[in-house]
Design a protein around this motif. Sequence first.
Motif: not given
Length: 191
Positions: A140-165
Amino acid sequence: MKLPRRRQFLHLAAGAAALPAVSRLARAQAYPSRPVRIVVGFPPGGGTDIAARLIGQWLSERLGQQFVIENRPGAGSNIATEAVVRASADGYTLLLVSAAHAINATLYDKLNYNFLRDFAPVAGIIRVPNVMEVNPSLPPKSASEFIAYAKANPGKINIRTAVCFFLPGTPLGLSALDSRPFWQKGLRARR
């Protein structure tokens, strides 16, 4: 042709002559005439609380009346929001709104208030940039592409955040996609 111009001039002159008398009658009550509460839906010491205290101090100095910060944490800021909804609509109880208020509309099926109907915006006091970074090896190269990719690949995406989620606006606003928390969508958050 001279008659309409003369009539227009007389109307303007009469209005200008009456203006000082009307302005004395229309003078509003001085605000604030008593202390004002700013309700914050998060505990003391966080970013929202600090913003409230800074703006409260500035308003107190500028308007000559005390602005009291009242922290009402809990339920993703819904406790504070409901307290303000129940307060008199006299301008002496204000709510410091954060991204959590927009997110709550998608997370909770039944709220005891309608944010658009029950609140009127007064002022914007802070802007917080949100940044989304993705490993360049991902397709993915845009936010909408990333969202589509995350939906198509459940359980394969990790999200990291600097604060409590659980803080407003994180992680990446993905919890607002289909009204389920992100951890039910196969996304994992790491701190």
